[in-house]
Write an enzyme that holds these catalytic residues in place. Structure first.
Site, mmCIF file in Angstrom:
data_model
loop_
_atom_site.group_PDB
_atom_site.id
_atom_site.type_symbol
_atom_site.label_atom_id
_atom_site.label_comp_id
_atom_site.label_asym_id
_atom_site.label_seq_id
_atom_site.Cartn_x
_atom_site.Cartn_y
_atom_site.Cartn_z
ATOM 1 N N CYS A 1 13.850 -11.773 39.123
ATOM 2 C CA CYS A 1 14.237 -12.550 37.947
ATOM 3 C C CYS A 1 13.611 -13.950 38.004
ATOM 4 C CB CYS A 1 15.754 -12.587 37.817
ATOM 5 S SG CYS A 1 16.346 -13.065 36.173
ATOM 6 N N HIS B 1 17.648 -6.737 38.528
ATOM 7 C CA HIS B 1 18.318 -7.176 39.750
ATOM 8 C C HIS B 1 18.744 -5.974 40.607
ATOM 9 C CE1 HIS B 1 18.962 -11.533 38.938
ATOM 10 N NE2 HIS B 1 18.857 -11.150 37.674
ATOM 11 N N GLU C 1 19.601 -5.948 43.640
ATOM 12 C CA GLU C 1 20.680 -6.331 44.561
ATOM 13 C C GLU C 1 22.058 -6.135 43.940
ATOM 14 O OE1 GLU C 1 19.949 -10.145 42.229
ATOM 15 O OE2 GLU C 1 18.793 -8.413 42.928
#
Length: 228
Positions: free
Chosen positions: A89, A195, A197
């Site tokens: 990002c 994302h 994660e």
């Protein structure tokens, strides 16, 4: 393999990716400060991570100030020596501003911040559900650069629908050629807007993000298989 997660003023995903790497993926991870001028203890077998967020408040342009932070010269030198660098990002935006990756991230085509689950397809055709959260995630590059990315297999991820179709409706920000993530020609610098994660924990009901980390860093996949 060790991961260093850089903390910039305004980062808000640094802890997310640290926890995913350390607790969900079982990797050694440490936090690094933006004012550090070097990367002690890191070798080219390791990886530096530039997390998501709003580094330096996104003033001027996303990633434009962070690119000049003291640690980024060390990260640039590290990448040029073959060290691995991952930008997620805002981290992707910083990599483009630093010219470690080609192209730029522009305002979303609908001019609105977007935060939702999206589907992306990797180079092998696997469809993954990964969250996005950005206002300036529209990937753009000139046609020659795009053709080179395609020819060299540098496109990591593309936005798609749940069946893997590349459609305008499935593209959340208007990125050219539905591009959601790329790598450099040498294959050691990776950037993406989604994302992963945020999709690594069973507690969150989605572990598709693990497949992205395993794709980028095969050693993670080997360790996870060995652990089970």
């Amino acid at each position: 393999m060790k991961f260093g997660v850089v903390v910039f003023p305004g980062s808000n995903c640094d802890r997310d990716i640290y926890e995913a790497l350390k607790n969900d993926l079982g990797q050694e991870a440490v936090m690094l400060w933006h004012k550090d001028a070097d990367l002690p203890g890191f070798t080219t077998e390791d990886c530096i991570v530039l997390p998501g967020g709003f580094s330096y408040g996104d003033y001027l342009r996303t990633g434009a100030i962070a690119r000049f932070s003291p640690i980024m010269q060390a990260v640039i030198d590290f990448a040029k020596r073959g060290g691995k660098v991952l930008g997620v990002c805002n981290g992707f935006q910083i990599l483009c501003e630093s010219h470690l990756l080609p192209g730029a991230l522009l305002r979303n085509n609908h001019q609105k911040f977007i935060c939702k689950n999206t589907f992306v397809k990797d180079a092998e055709g696997n469809v993954l559900k990964i969250p996005v959260a950005h206002g300036e995630g529209r990937y753009h590059a000139d046609e020659a650069t795009l053709d080179a990315l395609e020819a060299n297999g540098q496109v990591l991820l593309r936005y798609c629908d749940e069946q893997g179709n590349l459609t305008n409706e499935a593209n959340p920000n208007g990125s050219v050629r539905s591009i959601a993530g790329i790598r450099n020609a040498e294959g050691n610098v990776f950037g993406m807007m989604p994302h992963p994660e945020r999709a690594c924990s069973t507690a969150l009901g989605n572990t598709d993000g693990r497949q992205i980390f395993e794709m980028l860093f095969p050693v993670i996949k080997e360790q996870l298989v060995a652990a089970h």
